[in-house]
Design an enzyme around this catalytic site. Structure first.
Site, mmCIF file in Angstrom:
data_model
loop_
_atom_site.group_PDB
_atom_site.id
_atom_site.type_symbol
_atom_site.label_atom_id
_atom_site.label_comp_id
_atom_site.label_asym_id
_atom_site.label_seq_id
_atom_site.Cartn_x
_atom_site.Cartn_y
_atom_site.Cartn_z
ATOM 1 N N LYS A 1 7.099 -51.395 -78.832
ATOM 2 C CA LYS A 1 6.092 -50.325 -78.891
ATOM 3 C C LYS A 1 5.374 -50.301 -80.227
ATOM 4 O O LYS A 1 4.156 -50.224 -80.278
ATOM 5 C CB LYS A 1 6.762 -48.939 -78.781
ATOM 6 C CG LYS A 1 7.314 -48.544 -77.481
ATOM 7 C CD LYS A 1 7.663 -47.053 -77.486
ATOM 8 C CE LYS A 1 8.735 -46.648 -78.492
ATOM 9 N NZ LYS A 1 10.071 -47.115 -78.189
ATOM 10 N N ARG B 1 15.858 -57.578 -86.025
ATOM 11 C CA ARG B 1 14.655 -56.927 -86.551
ATOM 12 C C ARG B 1 14.807 -56.619 -88.041
ATOM 13 O O ARG B 1 15.839 -56.163 -88.500
ATOM 14 C CB ARG B 1 14.416 -55.624 -85.780
ATOM 15 C CG ARG B 1 13.229 -54.840 -86.303
ATOM 16 C CD ARG B 1 12.668 -53.952 -85.249
ATOM 17 N NE ARG B 1 13.426 -52.715 -85.111
ATOM 18 C CZ ARG B 1 13.036 -51.720 -84.317
ATOM 19 N NH1 ARG B 1 11.937 -51.829 -83.586
ATOM 20 N NH2 ARG B 1 13.762 -50.625 -84.232
ATOM 21 N N ARG C 1 16.835 -51.759 -90.689
ATOM 22 C CA ARG C 1 16.920 -50.312 -90.511
ATOM 23 C C ARG C 1 18.368 -49.934 -90.234
ATOM 24 O O ARG C 1 19.060 -50.593 -89.487
ATOM 25 C CB ARG C 1 16.055 -49.885 -89.326
ATOM 26 C CG ARG C 1 14.628 -49.595 -89.699
ATOM 27 C CD ARG C 1 13.757 -49.432 -88.505
ATOM 28 N NE ARG C 1 14.296 -48.527 -87.481
ATOM 29 C CZ ARG C 1 13.630 -48.184 -86.385
ATOM 30 N NH1 ARG C 1 12.422 -48.660 -86.169
ATOM 31 N NH2 ARG C 1 14.158 -47.374 -85.492
ATOM 32 N N ARG D 1 21.242 -45.070 -79.338
ATOM 33 C CA ARG D 1 19.803 -44.913 -79.107
ATOM 34 C C ARG D 1 19.464 -45.149 -77.644
ATOM 35 O O ARG D 1 18.608 -44.486 -77.082
ATOM 36 C CB ARG D 1 19.024 -45.862 -80.020
ATOM 37 C CG ARG D 1 19.044 -45.378 -81.472
ATOM 38 C CD ARG D 1 18.656 -46.452 -82.444
ATOM 39 N NE ARG D 1 17.303 -46.903 -82.266
ATOM 40 C CZ ARG D 1 16.874 -48.095 -82.665
ATOM 41 N NH1 ARG D 1 17.701 -48.950 -83.229
ATOM 42 N NH2 ARG D 1 15.622 -48.425 -82.497
HETATM 43 P P1 ADP Z 1 12.875 -46.747 -81.848
HETATM 44 O O1 ADP Z 1 12.840 -48.171 -82.251
HETATM 45 O O2 ADP Z 1 14.232 -46.255 -81.467
HETATM 46 O O3 ADP Z 1 11.825 -46.417 -80.828
HETATM 47 P P2 ADP Z 1 11.602 -44.933 -83.794
HETATM 48 O O4 ADP Z 1 11.158 -45.518 -85.056
HETATM 49 O O5 ADP Z 1 10.580 -44.532 -82.800
HETATM 50 O O6 ADP Z 1 12.635 -45.963 -83.177
HETATM 51 O O7 ADP Z 1 12.538 -43.655 -84.084
HETATM 52 C C1 ADP Z 1 13.637 -43.702 -84.951
HETATM 53 C C2 ADP Z 1 14.408 -42.387 -84.914
HETATM 54 O O8 ADP Z 1 13.543 -41.302 -85.310
HETATM 55 C C3 ADP Z 1 14.910 -41.966 -83.536
HETATM 56 O O9 ADP Z 1 16.143 -42.585 -83.218
HETATM 57 C C4 ADP Z 1 15.022 -40.435 -83.718
HETATM 58 O O10 ADP Z 1 16.165 -40.071 -84.450
HETATM 59 C C5 ADP Z 1 13.808 -40.121 -84.566
HETATM 60 N N1 ADP Z 1 12.623 -39.825 -83.716
HETATM 61 C C6 ADP Z 1 11.450 -40.517 -83.699
HETATM 62 N N2 ADP Z 1 10.594 -39.993 -82.805
HETATM 63 C C7 ADP Z 1 11.238 -38.944 -82.229
HETATM 64 C C8 ADP Z 1 10.900 -38.007 -81.211
HETATM 65 N N3 ADP Z 1 9.712 -38.048 -80.596
HETATM 66 N N4 ADP Z 1 11.824 -37.074 -80.868
HETATM 67 C C9 ADP Z 1 13.019 -37.015 -81.473
HETATM 68 N N5 ADP Z 1 13.410 -37.871 -82.426
HETATM 69 C C10 ADP Z 1 12.541 -38.833 -82.817
#
Ligand code: ADP
Length: 219
Positions: free
Chosen positions: A17, A130, A163, A174
């Protein structure tokens, strides 16, 4: 093509994404809003919000809806969002989806969802490999999309890092959060009649997938 639209990128953790959001944002000239990046920046800067969310993020759980909704509401009110924007990693729960839906109606934006379908085994392999640039946020993959020079960012030469939440034991949490809290959001999009574009990713260059998505958006 996307004038005045909210483009929502949807897919499991590690589906690509973020990478697609960056490429689409450059191609379509609309801002890319990643709630994960916003929270990581707060953690890095040591803000009050950063302190609140740090432990939650490290465990792989979701940040409470009211915190996420607030930062998105503030961000979408910025002038650069006036003609459309790409959301990456939001909405991730039903309450978030409902709040966003109302906000988009208020802002008069059309609603488009791009759903990235990627094989689970590919995702797990990807997440473990990653790496990210701590300076500019660029994302790499040691197997599929390595940096030109060993372990440093192509753009600014900073040493790449993993990360915290890409470590194996956290990846599982996750996915649990995704299956329990985020998948139902897709049903909401369907019922609410959002325009839906589904593409399969994970087996080619990111740019090829971007081209497929753009063609489908145009079609
Ligand atoms: P991923 O690769 O899991 O999609 P992101 O960078 O989008 O990772 O998100 C990393 C972390 O930030 C999530 O695991 C969560 O803890 C928090 N987070 C990000 N966006 C949201 C959201 N829309 N609602 C709740 N928590 C979020």
């Amino acid at each position: 093509m996307l004038n005045n639209s909210a483009l929502l990128l949807f897919g499991p953790p590690g589906s690509g994404k973020g990478t697609q959001a960056v490429l689409l944002s450059e191609a379509l000239k609309v801002p890319h809003i990643s709630t994960g990046d916003i929270f990581r920046q707060h953690v890095k800067d040591g803000t009050e919000l950063g302190k609140q969310v740090q432990a939650i993020m490290q465990s792989g759980a979701l940040v409470p809806d009211e915190l996420v909704n607030r930062i998105v509401e503030d961000r979408l009110a910025q002038p650069d969002c006036a003609h459309g924007f790409i959301l990456d990693g939001y909405p991730r729960t039903l309450p978030q989806a409902k709040m966003l839906d109302e906000m988009l109606d208020r802002l008069g934006k059309s609603k488009v969802v791009v759903n990235l379908l990627v094989d689970y085994n590919i995702i797990v392999a990807r997440l473990a490999a990653r790496r990210q640039c701590p300076v500019c946020g660029a994302s790499y993959n040691l197997v599929f999309n390595p940096p030109k020079k060993d372990m440093v960012c192509d753009r600014d030469g900073a040493a790449l890092i993993q990360r915290e939440d890409d470590k194996e034991e956290v990846i599982r949490n996750r996915f649990e959060a995704y299956n329990a809290q985020t998948l139902p959001v897709m049903d909401f999009f369907r019922q609410a009649g959002y325009r839906l574009v589904e593409v399969t990713g994970g087996n080619g260059a990111p740019e090829e997938l971007t081209a497929v998505i753009r063609a489908r958006l145009n079609g």
